[in-house]
Design a protein around this motif. Structure first.
Motif, mmCIF file in Angstrom:
data_model
loop_
_atom_site.group_PDB
_atom_site.id
_atom_site.type_symbol
_atom_site.label_atom_id
_atom_site.label_comp_id
_atom_site.label_asym_id
_atom_site.label_seq_id
_atom_site.Cartn_x
_atom_site.Cartn_y
_atom_site.Cartn_z
ATOM 1 N N ALA A 242 0.785 -1.253 -0.299
ATOM 2 C CA ALA A 242 -0.152 -0.191 0.176
ATOM 3 C C ALA A 242 0.680 1.295 0.100
ATOM 4 O O ALA A 242 0.574 2.427 -0.813
ATOM 5 N N VAL A 243 2.099 1.102 0.578
ATOM 6 C CA VAL A 243 2.897 2.297 0.664
ATOM 7 C C VAL A 243 3.638 2.437 -0.711
ATOM 8 O O VAL A 243 3.657 3.503 -1.310
ATOM 9 N N LEU A 244 3.870 1.503 -1.450
ATOM 10 C CA LEU A 244 4.559 1.498 -2.652
ATOM 11 C C LEU A 244 3.371 2.154 -3.633
ATOM 12 O O LEU A 244 3.672 2.931 -4.490
ATOM 13 N N ARG A 245 2.221 1.666 -3.537
ATOM 14 C CA ARG A 245 1.036 2.520 -4.279
ATOM 15 C C ARG A 245 0.958 4.016 -4.126
ATOM 16 O O ARG A 245 0.533 4.634 -4.806
ATOM 17 N N GLU A 246 0.823 4.368 -2.640
ATOM 18 C CA GLU A 246 1.124 5.545 -2.370
ATOM 19 C C GLU A 246 2.115 6.471 -3.113
ATOM 20 O O GLU A 246 1.936 7.517 -3.832
ATOM 21 N N PHE A 247 3.509 5.961 -3.272
ATOM 22 C CA PHE A 247 4.628 6.619 -3.707
ATOM 23 C C PHE A 247 4.269 6.580 -5.168
ATOM 24 O O PHE A 247 4.449 7.510 -5.996
ATOM 25 N N ALA A 248 3.620 5.542 -5.880
ATOM 26 C CA ALA A 248 3.339 5.512 -7.381
ATOM 27 C C ALA A 248 2.405 6.625 -7.483
ATOM 28 O O ALA A 248 2.180 6.962 -8.846
ATOM 29 N N ALA A 249 1.396 6.921 -6.719
ATOM 30 C CA ALA A 249 0.279 7.887 -6.747
ATOM 31 C C ALA A 249 0.811 9.420 -6.838
ATOM 32 O O ALA A 249 0.113 10.314 -7.079
ATOM 33 N N THR A 250 1.906 9.559 -6.241
ATOM 34 C CA THR A 250 2.431 10.877 -6.206
ATOM 35 C C THR A 250 2.627 11.458 -7.457
ATOM 36 O O THR A 250 3.378 11.096 -8.247
ATOM 37 N N PRO A 251 2.049 12.601 -7.710
ATOM 38 C CA PRO A 251 2.261 13.396 -9.132
ATOM 39 C C PRO A 251 3.687 13.796 -9.165
ATOM 40 O O PRO A 251 4.334 14.012 -8.274
ATOM 41 N N GLU A 252 3.902 13.744 -10.491
ATOM 42 C CA GLU A 252 5.208 14.003 -11.038
ATOM 43 C C GLU A 252 5.861 15.176 -10.369
ATOM 44 O O GLU A 252 6.920 15.370 -10.054
ATOM 45 N N HIS A 253 4.931 16.385 -10.502
ATOM 46 C CA HIS A 253 5.562 17.641 -10.309
ATOM 47 C C HIS A 253 5.918 17.913 -8.833
ATOM 48 O O HIS A 253 6.753 18.479 -8.351
ATOM 49 N N ILE A 254 5.385 17.103 -7.945
ATOM 50 C CA ILE A 254 5.674 16.854 -6.452
ATOM 51 C C ILE A 254 6.922 16.185 -6.314
ATOM 52 O O ILE A 254 7.924 16.587 -5.635
ATOM 53 N N ARG A 255 6.994 15.246 -6.898
ATOM 54 C CA ARG A 255 8.487 14.337 -6.665
ATOM 55 C C ARG A 255 9.490 15.117 -7.258
ATOM 56 O O ARG A 255 10.600 15.309 -7.012
ATOM 57 N N ALA A 256 9.033 16.125 -8.511
ATOM 58 C CA ALA A 256 10.070 16.783 -9.290
ATOM 59 C C ALA A 256 10.695 17.918 -8.328
ATOM 60 O O ALA A 256 11.926 18.458 -8.483
ATOM 61 N N GLU A 257 10.185 18.438 -7.173
ATOM 62 C CA GLU A 257 10.507 19.438 -6.374
ATOM 63 C C GLU A 257 11.657 19.033 -5.446
ATOM 64 O O GLU A 257 12.424 19.698 -4.989
ATOM 65 N N LYS A 258 11.960 17.622 -5.356
ATOM 66 C CA LYS A 258 13.096 17.189 -4.587
ATOM 67 C C LYS A 258 14.327 16.845 -5.330
ATOM 68 O O LYS A 258 14.258 16.474 -6.431
ATOM 69 N N ARG A 259 15.282 17.013 -4.697
ATOM 70 C CA ARG A 259 16.499 16.907 -5.470
ATOM 71 C C ARG A 259 17.017 15.339 -5.679
ATOM 72 O O ARG A 259 17.484 15.219 -6.699
ATOM 73 N N ILE A 260 16.602 14.651 -4.898
ATOM 74 C CA ILE A 260 17.161 13.316 -5.214
ATOM 75 C C ILE A 260 15.883 12.337 -5.345
ATOM 76 O O ILE A 260 15.020 12.371 -4.773
ATOM 77 N N ALA A 261 16.069 11.453 -6.446
ATOM 78 C CA ALA A 261 15.122 10.673 -6.737
ATOM 79 C C ALA A 261 15.364 9.311 -6.159
ATOM 80 O O ALA A 261 16.519 8.662 -6.433
#
Ligand code: NAP
Length: 438
Positions: A242-261
């Protein structure tokens, strides 16, 4: 009076001592040996430095350590300074609680390239284990690959992704803090040879990746099985998925705000590490699951890799004269019994699995075996010399034993040297520890 020697002062060792006290009361003397001058094994050098609440269990071990019938015998390497056979002469029972401190090999080409480490070494480096304090990993490249989908892989990925202030209150050693703060890593790839339904990561620890200031987890929706299939999972694993599913559902623009992927790559197994001198990449083969096992498909791809940390499990260090199960990587034993009077417990018995708490029933279990063997006559009638005999042997051999009282001086010096807000600054070499012990 019964005399028990426990080799290894980590959780398995101290739970065994506690169980022996509960079982025999005043009729037992327990000596807990450690090759380091400091106690607590994995609590000190394995548990992540930013997981201080887990380390709090050491207070329980200290309670056991401070009783009159339990003694810490630090700075004595069994198998080197003193043999198991010598201890068996002196103690009714010898219990190996030596854990699994060695890295398992990947068994692929390129494993010896520079900047490729096993997790025992890498975790030992940031936790100040004297054996690995000089590891000096190069964190100047952009991409780190972490192999394995267990909690150790999570620890390593999280530490590679943390910002300096996120180490506040931790006991990460200064050399690692400085190196991690100067790190240029912007991509951490977690490689799993099986799929999201086969991860070994626990939900709380996995969830921490979603709370980082500088980094965001990236899970590709397409990698996740049909949600209906989650219903068949064991509850803990279902929560992790379920945590992996939450991660997958995070919109790209929010992820892109962070320096490290922090990228999850599933269904790929390592085939070769690439580079000349130092690692630059990793070749992997796509896998498919056949009866739950990862089987290669013949389809290959490469990832860049400036640093590789392989978190694929551990092996126990063999001790001369003690039967060893090479395939399983631990002592050959039958429910903790190795030979008459010789036992093993914890990871040295069952391999590297479970939580710190799993070692408690293990410790109580091995003491039950000792009680059965006393009743069955396998351990003789007692009358062995125990600690007095050991003290004479140590004097004869000129061993520099570190006691629990000495450790308390080391502990005090470490607390004094701590950065502001940190519980301690660990000594990372044995000589310095011994000097602090006076
Ligand atoms: P682990 O949980 O057994 O995970 C090992 C991972 O390595 C698995 O994903 C495994 O995949 C993979 N692997 C094994 N051999 C491989 C190979 N040749 N190539 C690629 N991948 C391979 O081990 P761990 O992470 O070292 O943890 C050890 C124990 O300590 C665990 O019980 C863990 O929960 C515990 N621990 C707990 C915490 C915590 O609670 N905070 C922190 C750290 C560790 P397969 O499943 O396909 O074999």
């Amino acid at each position: 009076m019964r005399h028990i020697a426990i080799i290894g002062s980590g959780p398995a060792g101290y739970y065994t001592a506690e169980a022996a006290q509960k079982q025999f009361g005043e009729d037992v003397r327990v000596d807990i040996f450690d090759k380091l001058p400091v106690p607590y094994g994995l609590i000190r050098t394995g548990v992540a430095p930013d997981h201080q609440s887990i380390k709090g269990v050491a207070r329980r071990y200290e309670k056991t350590a401070l009783t009159d019938n339990v003694r810490f015998v630090g700075n004595v390497a069994v198998g080197k300074d003193v043999s198991v056979a010598e201890l068996q002469e002196l103690y009714d029972a010898v219990v190996l609680a030596t854990g699994a401190p060695c890295d398992r090999d990947l068994g692929i080409p390129g494993e010896n390239l520079d900047n490729v480490f096993g997790s025992a070494a890498f975790v030992g480096w940031y936790n100040g284990h004297p054996q690995f304090a000089d590891l000096d990993p190069d964190l100047s490249g952009g991409t780190a690959v972490v192999i394995g989908m267990g909690n150790v892989a999570l620890d390593v990925a999280r530490l590679l992704a943390k910002k300096d202030c996120e180490f506040d209150g931790s006991d990460i050693v200064s050399h690692a803090l400085e190196a991690l703060c100067a790190s240029k890593i912007e991509r951490v790839i977690l490689l799993g040879r099986r799929g999201p339904h086969q991860i070994m990561m626990t939900p709380k620890e996995l969830g921490e990746l979603g709370q980082l200031e500088n980094a965001a987890p990236h899970v590709d929706k397409a990698d996740l099985p049909d949600p209906e299939e989650d219903a068949f999972l064991e509850p803990g694993l279902r929560k992790s998925v379920a945590v992996l599913r939450e991660f997958a559902a995070t919109p790209e623009h929010i992820r892109a705000e962070k320096r490290i992927a922090l990228e999850f790559a599933f269904m790929v197994r390592p085939k070769a590490l690439i580079g000349e001198g130092k690692v630059t990449g990793i070749e992997v083969e796509r896998t498919e699951l056949v009866k739950g096992r990862a089987v290669g498909t013949g389809e290959f791809r490469r990832f860049p890799a400036d640093l590789v940390v392989s978190c694929i499990g551990y092996r126990t260090l063999p001790i001369p004269g003690v039967p060893f199960d090479e395939r399983a990587g631990r002592f050959a034993n039958d429910e903790g019994r190795i030979l008459p009077g010789l036992y093993c417990v914890g990871w040295a018995r069952r391999g590297p699995s479970g939580t710190i708490g799993t070692n408690k029933p293990d410790g109580f279990g091995v003491v039950d075996k000792i009680v059965e063997d006393i009743a069955g006559g396998t351990l003789g009638r007692g009358g062995k010399q125990g600690r007095e005999g050991f003290d004479a042997l140590a004097a004869e051999k000129g061993l520099e034993v570190v006691t629990f009282r000495d450790w308390k001086k080391i502990e005090e010096a470490e607390a004094k040297a701590a950065r502001e807000g940190a519980p301690r600054e660990k000594f990372v070499d044995i000589e310095a520890m011994i000097r602090a012990a006076g």
